[in-house]
Design an enzyme around this catalytic site. Sequence first.
Site, mmCIF file in Angstrom:
data_model
loop_
_atom_site.group_PDB
_atom_site.id
_atom_site.type_symbol
_atom_site.label_atom_id
_atom_site.label_comp_id
_atom_site.label_asym_id
_atom_site.label_seq_id
_atom_site.Cartn_x
_atom_site.Cartn_y
_atom_site.Cartn_z
ATOM 1 N N ILE A 66 0.818 -1.213 0.000
ATOM 2 C CA ILE A 66 0.000 0.000 0.000
ATOM 3 C C ILE A 66 0.855 1.267 0.000
ATOM 4 O O ILE A 66 0.392 2.338 -0.414
ATOM 5 C CB ILE A 66 -0.959 -0.031 1.218
ATOM 6 C CG1 ILE A 66 -2.180 0.838 0.973
ATOM 7 C CG2 ILE A 66 -0.250 0.319 2.508
ATOM 8 C CD1 ILE A 66 -3.305 0.610 1.965
ATOM 9 N N HIS A 82 6.043 -12.249 5.534
ATOM 10 C CA HIS A 82 5.891 -11.738 4.171
ATOM 11 C C HIS A 82 7.260 -11.497 3.557
ATOM 12 O O HIS A 82 8.222 -11.133 4.234
ATOM 13 C CB HIS A 82 5.059 -10.450 4.132
ATOM 14 C CG HIS A 82 5.497 -9.387 5.088
ATOM 15 N ND1 HIS A 82 5.211 -9.417 6.437
ATOM 16 C CD2 HIS A 82 6.212 -8.241 4.894
ATOM 17 C CE1 HIS A 82 5.717 -8.353 7.022
ATOM 18 N NE2 HIS A 82 6.342 -7.623 6.120
ATOM 19 N N GLU A 131 6.910 -4.634 10.824
ATOM 20 C CA GLU A 131 5.707 -3.923 11.277
ATOM 21 C C GLU A 131 4.496 -4.848 11.365
ATOM 22 O O GLU A 131 3.675 -4.713 12.260
ATOM 23 C CB GLU A 131 5.383 -2.764 10.315
ATOM 24 C CG GLU A 131 6.388 -1.636 10.355
ATOM 25 C CD GLU A 131 6.110 -0.563 9.315
ATOM 26 O OE1 GLU A 131 5.042 -0.614 8.665
ATOM 27 O OE2 GLU A 131 6.977 0.302 9.145
ATOM 28 N N VAL A 132 4.354 -5.715 10.382
ATOM 29 C CA VAL A 132 3.177 -6.592 10.346
ATOM 30 C C VAL A 132 3.616 -8.012 10.722
ATOM 31 O O VAL A 132 4.437 -8.614 10.016
ATOM 32 C CB VAL A 132 2.523 -6.586 8.949
ATOM 33 C CG1 VAL A 132 1.313 -7.519 8.930
ATOM 34 C CG2 VAL A 132 2.119 -5.170 8.549
ATOM 35 N N ASN A 155 11.621 -8.812 6.686
ATOM 36 C CA ASN A 155 11.965 -8.267 7.984
ATOM 37 C C ASN A 155 11.395 -9.166 9.083
ATOM 38 O O ASN A 155 10.295 -9.700 8.944
ATOM 39 C CB ASN A 155 11.379 -6.855 8.131
ATOM 40 C CG ASN A 155 11.897 -5.910 7.060
ATOM 41 O OD1 ASN A 155 13.092 -5.913 6.758
ATOM 42 N ND2 ASN A 155 11.016 -5.119 6.471
#
Length: 126
Positions: A36, A110, A105-106, A97
């Site tokens: 995004i 991923h 962050e999430v 990461n």
Amino acid sequence: MAYVYDPTNIFARILRGEIPNNTVLETDHTLAFRDIQPQAPDHILVIPKGPYVCLDHFAFEASDAELLDFIRTSGEVCRMLGIRPGEAGGGYRAISNAGENGAQEVPHYHLHILAGRPLGRMLNPA
Ligand code: AMP
């Protein structure tokens, strides 16, 4: 160690269809969609559909079918975008990461696939 997966994270919500995403490719075990806040002209996130927090969690606890599907789907995204080395897109960077030092962050595993411009050296000085 026991991995703890938070089912309220944003990618879990995408997988449940609660929020939209810009899908590039979907298989039985894997979803690839556009980031995004893209950091490059092409910025794709590849995620397993299963509840894994990070690469090592996925590596240790995913089934062979999930592991194979994830890496094949990642390659297929590169092929679809024409970013493989030697193609017009001119190569890419794939990074993941994990945890605090990785600035994740999430908390759903991923793989970032970034392409479409020269990406510079892998890390900037801290
Ligand atoms: P990381 O820091 O590796 O956890 O990266 C998380 C990535 O998820 C960031 O690049 C965000 O821009 C991206 N992101 C967050 N929310 C969404 C969303 N709803 N759709 C697509 N990408 C997202």
